[in-house]
Each structure stands twice: as structure tokens, then as C-alpha cells.
Design a protein around this motif. Sequence first.
Motif, short mmCIF file in Angstrom:
data_model
loop_
_atom_site.label_atom_id
_atom_site.label_comp_id
_atom_site.label_asym_id
_atom_site.label_seq_id
_atom_site.Cartn_x
_atom_site.Cartn_y
_atom_site.Cartn_z
N CYS A 174 0.82 -1.22 0.00
CA CYS A 174 0.00 0.00 0.00
C CYS A 174 0.85 1.28 0.00
N ARG A 175 2.15 1.14 0.23
CA ARG A 175 3.10 2.26 0.19
C ARG A 175 2.86 3.29 1.29
N VAL A 176 2.16 2.91 2.35
CA VAL A 176 1.87 3.82 3.46
C VAL A 176 2.85 3.55 4.60
N VAL A 177 3.38 4.61 5.18
CA VAL A 177 4.18 4.50 6.40
C VAL A 177 3.20 4.65 7.56
N PRO A 178 2.96 3.59 8.35
CA PRO A 178 1.98 3.70 9.43
C PRO A 178 2.38 4.75 10.46
N SER A 179 1.43 5.59 10.83
CA SER A 179 1.67 6.58 11.86
C SER A 179 1.04 6.15 13.19
N ALA A 180 0.33 5.01 13.16
CA ALA A 180 -0.29 4.44 14.35
C ALA A 180 -0.56 2.96 14.08
N MET A 181 -0.93 2.25 15.12
CA MET A 181 -1.22 0.83 14.96
C MET A 181 -2.65 0.58 14.48
N LYS A 182 -3.40 1.61 14.22
CA LYS A 182 -4.77 1.46 13.73
C LYS A 182 -4.77 0.65 12.44
N PRO A 183 -5.57 -0.43 12.37
CA PRO A 183 -5.55 -1.27 11.17
C PRO A 183 -6.09 -0.56 9.94
N SER A 184 -5.55 -0.94 8.80
CA SER A 184 -6.01 -0.40 7.52
C SER A 184 -6.69 -1.52 6.74
N GLU A 185 -7.02 -1.25 5.50
CA GLU A 185 -7.63 -2.27 4.64
C GLU A 185 -6.57 -3.10 3.90
N CYS A 186 -5.31 -2.77 4.05
CA CYS A 186 -4.23 -3.45 3.32
C CYS A 186 -4.15 -4.92 3.73
N GLY A 187 -3.96 -5.78 2.76
CA GLY A 187 -3.83 -7.21 3.01
C GLY A 187 -2.46 -7.62 3.50
N VAL A 188 -1.53 -6.68 3.65
CA VAL A 188 -0.19 -6.98 4.14
C VAL A 188 0.05 -6.37 5.51
N CYS A 189 -0.36 -5.11 5.70
CA CYS A 189 -0.07 -4.43 6.97
C CYS A 189 -1.33 -3.99 7.71
N GLY A 190 -2.46 -4.51 7.35
CA GLY A 190 -3.70 -4.12 8.01
C GLY A 190 -4.66 -5.30 8.08
N ASP A 191 -5.92 -5.02 8.09
CA ASP A 191 -6.96 -6.04 8.10
C ASP A 191 -6.84 -7.00 9.28
N PHE A 192 -6.73 -6.42 10.49
CA PHE A 192 -6.78 -7.20 11.72
C PHE A 192 -7.75 -6.49 12.65
N PRO A 193 -8.32 -7.20 13.64
CA PRO A 193 -9.32 -6.59 14.50
C PRO A 193 -8.81 -5.36 15.25
N LYS A 194 -9.59 -4.31 15.22
CA LYS A 194 -9.24 -3.05 15.90
C LYS A 194 -9.10 -3.26 17.40
N LYS A 195 -9.86 -4.21 17.96
CA LYS A 195 -9.83 -4.45 19.41
C LYS A 195 -8.47 -4.98 19.88
N TRP A 196 -7.67 -5.50 18.98
CA TRP A 196 -6.36 -6.04 19.35
C TRP A 196 -5.38 -4.96 19.77
N ILE A 197 -5.59 -3.73 19.34
CA ILE A 197 -4.62 -2.67 19.63
C ILE A 197 -4.96 -1.94 20.92
N GLY A 198 -6.08 -2.26 21.53
CA GLY A 198 -6.51 -1.85 22.81
C GLY A 198 -6.39 -0.49 23.26
#
Length: 168
Positions: free
Chosen positions: A144-168
Motif C-alpha cells: 500500500c506504500r503507506v508508512v503507518p503513523s499508528a497501529m490502527k488497522p487499515s484495509e491493506c492485506g499486508v499491513c492491516g486487516d486485523f481486528p481493531k480491538k487487538w490494539i486496545g
Amino acid sequence: MRARRFKKRMGRLTFAGIVIPVVVGAVAVSGIPWPGILPALVVVAGALGIPLAVVNTYALTSDWSGTYAHAVQSAAANQQLADAFRNLAKSYTDADEFEQALKLLQAQDSAQKDRDSSQQVTPAETRMGMRAALFERGKACAVCRVVPSAMKPSECGVCGDFPKKWIG
């Protein structure tokens, strides 16, 4: 974060599994003069105890505590490896010493990866780990070419798409 919540939940589950029979036993042994309280307490304890017994049995047969223990050990081992790789990159000037130290670290890393792979990490957990690594290192995702600025999940199939509740 997840580890602390898991440990707290396991503690509550263990406490509840012990406290219900202890309270019923204490009431039965104490000889409370109210004749109707023990049967009522047994009914309440049974209503609470049956689902609790099912969850406790599942936790034991699924080895939740062993999985948690491995996760804690793995996090510490992986952090030590990351620190060792970082220190290796900064400290060695002699090429031969560097190669020897690198081979040793790579062997340790490979062994840790083998131990970790035995834990059946899910794809969502892998994506969360990728996001954490990109976030910590300030690197862009290859997809997705995005540098994450937070652990908030994105729609990306490589660096996102995990439950938001996991980051607490």
C-alpha cells in the motif's frame, strides 16, 4: 497490551472456577441456621458453575496458559534478537567478525522462527506484526506504500486487516 488483558482474563477465569465451589463448601460446613440457603446456593452455583466448567475445560484442553507462556517468551526472545541485530549493525568494523556474528544471529533467529511457527500464528496476527514492524521502523508497506503513523488497522492485506480491538 493483549497479553496483559489475556493474563487478567485467565486470572478471573481461574478465580471464578475456584471461588464458587469454595463458597458453597464454606456455607455447607459453617452450619448456617437458615435451612433454605444451602439448596438455593447450590442451584446458583450450578447455574454459574456449568458454563464455567465448560470454559475451563476448553481452556485446559486448548492449553491457553501454555500458549500465553510461549507468547511472553517469544516476545522477549524476538526483542533480544532485534536488539542484537541492531547492535551488530552499529558496532562491528571487521568484516570477518561481522560475518561470524551475523551467522550466529541468523541461526538463533531461524531457531526462534521455528519455535514461533509451531504456535499456528494466524494471518491476521501476521498482518498486525507487519504493521507493528513498519510503525516501529518508520518504513512504508511494500503493497500500500503507506508508512503507518499508528497501529490502527487499515484495509491493506499486508499491513492491516486485523481486528481493531487487538490494539486496545
